[in-house]
Scaffold this motif. Structure first.
Motif, PDB file in Angstrom:
ATOM      1  N   GLY A 259       0.755  -1.242   0.000  1.00 18.23           N
ATOM      2  CA  GLY A 259       0.000   0.000   0.000  1.00 18.23           C
ATOM      3  C   GLY A 259       0.783   1.289   0.000  1.00 18.23           C
ATOM      4  N   HIS A 260       2.089   1.219  -0.139  1.00 14.09           N
ATOM      5  CA  HIS A 260       2.896   2.433  -0.168  1.00 14.09           C
ATOM      6  C   HIS A 260       3.024   2.970  -1.588  1.00 14.09           C
ATOM      7  CE1 HIS A 260       4.051   2.053   4.031  1.00 14.09           C
ATOM      8  NE2 HIS A 260       4.406   0.797   3.813  1.00 14.09           N
ATOM      9  N   GLN A 261       3.286   4.258  -1.694  1.00 16.32           N
ATOM     10  CA  GLN A 261       3.608   4.893  -2.967  1.00 16.32           C
ATOM     11  C   GLN A 261       5.125   4.980  -3.061  1.00 16.32           C
ATOM     12  OE1 GLN A 261       2.063   8.867  -3.254  1.00 16.32           O
ATOM     13  NE2 GLN A 261       3.048   9.307  -5.223  1.00 16.32           N
ATOM     14  N   VAL A 262       5.686   4.733  -4.243  1.00 19.11           N
ATOM     15  CA  VAL A 262       7.142   4.678  -4.383  1.00 19.11           C
ATOM     16  C   VAL A 262       7.628   5.620  -5.476  1.00 19.11           C
ATOM     17  CG1 VAL A 262       9.128   3.219  -4.935  1.00 19.11           C
ATOM     18  CG2 VAL A 262       7.253   2.293  -3.572  1.00 19.11           C
TER      19      VAL A 262
ATOM     20  N   GLU B 136       7.530   0.277 -14.987  1.00 15.57           N
ATOM     21  CA  GLU B 136       6.802  -0.972 -15.233  1.00 15.57           C
ATOM     22  C   GLU B 136       6.433  -1.670 -13.926  1.00 15.57           C
ATOM     23  OE1 GLU B 136       9.385  -3.144 -17.806  1.00 15.57           O
ATOM     24  OE2 GLU B 136       8.632  -2.172 -19.635  1.00 15.57           O
ATOM     25  N   ALA B 137       7.219  -1.432 -12.884  1.00 18.38           N
ATOM     26  CA  ALA B 137       6.905  -2.022 -11.574  1.00 18.38           C
ATOM     27  C   ALA B 137       5.747  -1.307 -10.900  1.00 18.38           C
ATOM     28  CB  ALA B 137       8.141  -1.987 -10.683  1.00 18.38           C
ATOM     29  N   GLY B 138       5.412  -0.094 -11.389  1.00 20.43           N
ATOM     30  CA  GLY B 138       4.298   0.654 -10.814  1.00 20.43           C
ATOM     31  C   GLY B 138       4.715   1.838  -9.971  1.00 20.43           C
ATOM     32  N   ALA B 139       5.988   2.228 -10.045  1.00 14.43           N
ATOM     33  CA  ALA B 139       6.495   3.344  -9.241  1.00 14.43           C
ATOM     34  C   ALA B 139       6.761   4.565 -10.120  1.00 14.43           C
ATOM     35  CB  ALA B 139       7.775   2.928  -8.524  1.00 14.43           C
TER      36      ALA B 139
END
Length: 297
Positions: A24-27, A42-45
């Motif tokens: 649930g963290h933003q990176v 691509e990992a979502g960060a």
């Protein structure tokens, strides 16, 4: 929590990014190239372009985040001291903008070469003041200045599969060296031991240290299961590759191990009991030997 992660596309850092996002963290990941930036996205960060020499960029990332995990390092061990100094300056720069806040920063260290306490490297083992373990020095200085800093100290063999295939730190390097040399080797009696940790277990520890870590805390990323001696490991390599196994004298070792000689000769019987008790961390991935057997041999 918005977390700034350096080394976000690296072997350990990419696992940290995945662990943070899945919890649930933003990176925001630091990227030094377009290739690294692509893998981070691509990992979502999110991506922040820069490297360990870009101190202003590192400070921007730390200032705009709720916490920092620093896994980046220039892995050229032939010039370890220069790169360790760069690492120290990067940590100091990020720590400077965290002073006066309660934002956590988790830096990366290693267990290899730390002093033994009652025959083990524990969380109480501290690097000697004259050592070149600059990340540990920087972490101590930040903690003493009031920054919420902690350190995760990795085992010498951090292993597991990634997008680029199976890796296992020094352990895989030794297996590859033995294959190239035609025989596996150890130094002297080979009774010195190395611990290991799976990259996914290490990533979980970084997250827990970020979420629950205490100021000035040292956490050991060590799987407490049986830790092979260097002789046992060389014999395993020899058996799997069907090659001879030899004991080398300290004088002979540099011809075989080159820059790895110091590391191969170091004794690192480490434990993570305090880490597990304080953070509720429990290694759960397959052992190094199981992974090595499946993916390397």
């Amino acid at each position: 929590m918005k977390v700034f992660v350096t080394g976000a596309s690296g072997f350990v850092g990419s696992a940290v990014v995945k662990e943070l996002l899945s919890n649930g963290h933003q990176v925001v990941g630091l990227a030094r190239s377009e290739e690294s930036a692509k893998s981070i996205r691509e990992a979502g960060a999110e991506v922040l372009m820069g490297d360990l020499d870009s101190l202003d960029i590192l400070q921007k990332g730390a200032r705009e985040a709720d916490g920092v995990i620093h896994t980046a390092f220039i892995h050229d061990f032939s010039d370890y001291q220069t790169n360790a100094l760069k690492d120290q300056k990067a940590i100091e720069a990020m720590g400077e903008v965290l002073k006066g806040t309660d934002k956590p920063i988790v830096v990366t260290g290693g267990t290899l070469g730390l002093p033994l306490i009652d025959g083990k490297i524990t969380e109480e083992s501290k690097a000697p003041a004259e050592s070149i373990r600059f990340s540990e020095k920087a972490f101590v200085d930040l903690s003493e200045s009031g920054v919420k800093a902690s350190i995760v100290r990795l085992s010498p063999s951090v292993y597991g599969n990634s997008e680029s295939g199976f890796k296992g730190g020094f352990g895989v390097m030794l297996a590859e060296l033995a294959k190239a040399k035609g025989f596996a080797a150890y130094i002297g009696e080979g009774n010195n031991v190395w611990p290991s940790v799976h990259r996914a277990d290490a990533a979980k520890l970084f997250r827990l240290a970020l979420e629950k870590g205490e100021v000035g805390a040292r956490y050991n990323a060590v799987n407490n299961d049986k830790q092979l001696s260097m002789k046992e490991f060389a014999e395993l390599i020899g058996e799997k590759l069907d090659i001879p196994v030899k004991s080398l004298s300290p004088e002979e070792a540099p011809d075989y191990f080159t820059w790895m000689t110091f590391f191969v000769g170091a004794d690192c019987p480490a434990t993570s009991l305090q880490t597990q008790e304080k953070l509720g961390w429990q290694p759960s991935e397959r052992s190094f030997i199981e992974e090595l057997d499946q993916y390397f041999f």
